[in-house]
Enzyme design. Structure first.
Site, PDB file in Angstrom:
ATOM      1  N   LYS A 101       0.834  -1.198   0.030  1.00  0.00           N
ATOM      2  CA  LYS A 101       0.015  -0.034   0.265  1.00  0.00           C
ATOM      3  C   LYS A 101       0.790   1.232   0.113  1.00  0.00           C
ATOM      4  CE  LYS A 101      -3.978  -2.310   2.401  1.00  0.00           C
ATOM      5  NZ  LYS A 101      -4.944  -2.229   3.419  1.00  0.00           N
TER       6      LYS A 101
ATOM      7  N   TYR B 178     -12.168  -2.419  -3.501  1.00  0.00           N
ATOM      8  CA  TYR B 178     -12.711  -2.367  -2.036  1.00  0.00           C
ATOM      9  C   TYR B 178     -14.118  -2.258  -2.114  1.00  0.00           C
ATOM     10  CZ  TYR B 178      -8.454  -2.733   0.551  1.00  0.00           C
ATOM     11  OH  TYR B 178      -7.241  -2.758   1.085  1.00  0.00           O
TER      12      TYR B 178
ATOM     13  N   PHE C 255     -15.479   4.038   7.017  1.00  0.00           N
ATOM     14  CA  PHE C 255     -14.238   4.362   6.482  1.00  0.00           C
ATOM     15  C   PHE C 255     -13.777   4.251   4.896  1.00  0.00           C
ATOM     16  CE2 PHE C 255     -13.911  -0.126   8.095  1.00  0.00           C
ATOM     17  CZ  PHE C 255     -13.404  -0.927   6.871  1.00  0.00           C
TER      18      PHE C 255
ATOM     19  N   ARG D  98      -1.989 -14.257   5.006  1.00  0.00           N
ATOM     20  CA  ARG D  98      -2.745 -13.614   6.120  1.00  0.00           C
ATOM     21  C   ARG D  98      -2.046 -13.756   7.524  1.00  0.00           C
ATOM     22  NH1 ARG D  98      -7.113 -10.116   4.488  1.00  0.00           N
ATOM     23  NH2 ARG D  98      -7.746 -10.774   6.732  1.00  0.00           N
TER      24      ARG D  98
ATOM     25  N   THR E 114      -5.174  -6.762  10.885  1.00  0.00           N
ATOM     26  CA  THR E 114      -5.535  -5.511  10.251  1.00  0.00           C
ATOM     27  C   THR E 114      -4.846  -4.469  11.133  1.00  0.00           C
ATOM     28  OG1 THR E 114      -7.511  -6.638   9.767  1.00  0.00           O
ATOM     29  CG2 THR E 114      -7.337  -3.967   9.381  1.00  0.00           C
TER      30      THR E 114
ATOM     31  N   ARG F  35       2.563  -6.221   9.170  1.00  0.00           N
ATOM     32  CA  ARG F  35       1.818  -5.195   9.845  1.00  0.00           C
ATOM     33  C   ARG F  35       2.653  -4.815  11.059  1.00  0.00           C
ATOM     34  NH1 ARG F  35      -4.090  -7.053   7.671  1.00  0.00           N
ATOM     35  NH2 ARG F  35      -4.122  -5.605   5.713  1.00  0.00           N
TER      36      ARG F  35
ATOM     37  N   ASN G 204      -2.122   0.355   6.780  1.00  0.00           N
ATOM     38  CA  ASN G 204      -1.545  -0.913   7.265  1.00  0.00           C
ATOM     39  C   ASN G 204      -0.630  -1.753   6.293  1.00  0.00           C
ATOM     40  OD1 ASN G 204      -3.485  -1.854   5.913  1.00  0.00           O
ATOM     41  ND2 ASN G 204      -4.586  -2.918   7.447  1.00  0.00           N
TER      42      ASN G 204
ATOM     43  N   HIS H 111      -2.294  -5.638   1.757  1.00  0.00           N
ATOM     44  CA  HIS H 111      -3.477  -6.246   1.404  1.00  0.00           C
ATOM     45  C   HIS H 111      -3.163  -7.587   1.193  1.00  0.00           C
ATOM     46  CE1 HIS H 111      -7.022  -7.695  -0.150  1.00  0.00           C
ATOM     47  NE2 HIS H 111      -6.554  -8.148  -1.210  1.00  0.00           N
TER      48      HIS H 111
ATOM     49  N   GLU I   9      -9.517 -10.863  -7.616  1.00  0.00           N
ATOM     50  CA  GLU I   9      -8.725  -9.630  -7.379  1.00  0.00           C
ATOM     51  C   GLU I   9      -7.426  -9.917  -8.340  1.00  0.00           C
ATOM     52  OE1 GLU I   9      -9.965  -9.105  -2.655  1.00  0.00           O
ATOM     53  OE2 GLU I   9      -7.769  -9.697  -3.260  1.00  0.00           O
TER      54      GLU I   9
END
Ligand code: RTP
Ligand code: MG
Length: 140
Positions: A11, A51, A59, A87, A93, A104, A114, A117, A128
């Site tokens: 990100k 998203y 948010f 993950r 998160t 993270r 964060n 993704h 995706e």
């Protein structure tokens, strides 16, 4: 569990701090192979589509603004059980809840900014990946 692919985004908070290589080192050390990767500036339409599952969340606007605030690195990762494995490597998160050694915990600034993704299911991983890559872009 068979070899599987998952979709990842590094990100804008991470690309801005030149953390692409450091994050990729954690990814590769965990046994995930980067089989496709591209640095892009997402458009608002791309981020909103990506998203869209969160479009009703409070948010959402902030999330879309953040995702287009700078370049991202979109990537496809391959490994046995890649979705669950990544993950775990990403961590929770909210970095305050993330386990030691996770991306993270190491790098994220906040619950919003964060750093990465990762797909949360096989169905979403396929959707995706298809949003950003064609099969010809991917090679293991
Ligand atoms: P991601 O989809 O980005 O891999 O993250 P995730 O599954 O861990 O979290 P998710 O619930 O899907 O949320 C998507 C992204 O929205 C931002 N977020 N902000 N301000 C907030 O309370 C909040 N909650 C979520 C984060 O960037 C999160 O990764
Ligand atoms: Mg998610």
């Amino acid at each position: 569990m068979a070899v599987q692919r998952t979709f990842s985004i590094i990100k804008p908070d991470a690309t801005e701090r030149n953390l692409t290589g450091a994050i990729n080192a954690v990814i590769e050390k965990a046994g995930l192979r980067i089989v496709g990767q591209r640095r892009i500036q997402m458009t608002r339409a791309q981020a909103e589509r990506f998203y869209s599952v969160h479009s009703a969340r409070p948010f959402f606007g902030e999330l879309v603004d953040f995702m287009i605030s700078g370049p991202v690195v979109v990537q496809v990762l391959e490994a046995e059980d890649a979705i669950t494995k990544y993950r775990e490597v990403m961590g929770a998160t909210n970095p305050a809840d993330a386990a030691d050694g996770t991306i993270r915990k190491l790098f994220a600034k906040s619950i919003g900014e964060n750093s990465v993704h990762g797909s949360d299911s096989a169905e979403n991983a396929a959707l995706e990946i298809a949003q950003f890559f064609s099969e010809a872009d991917l090679t293991n």
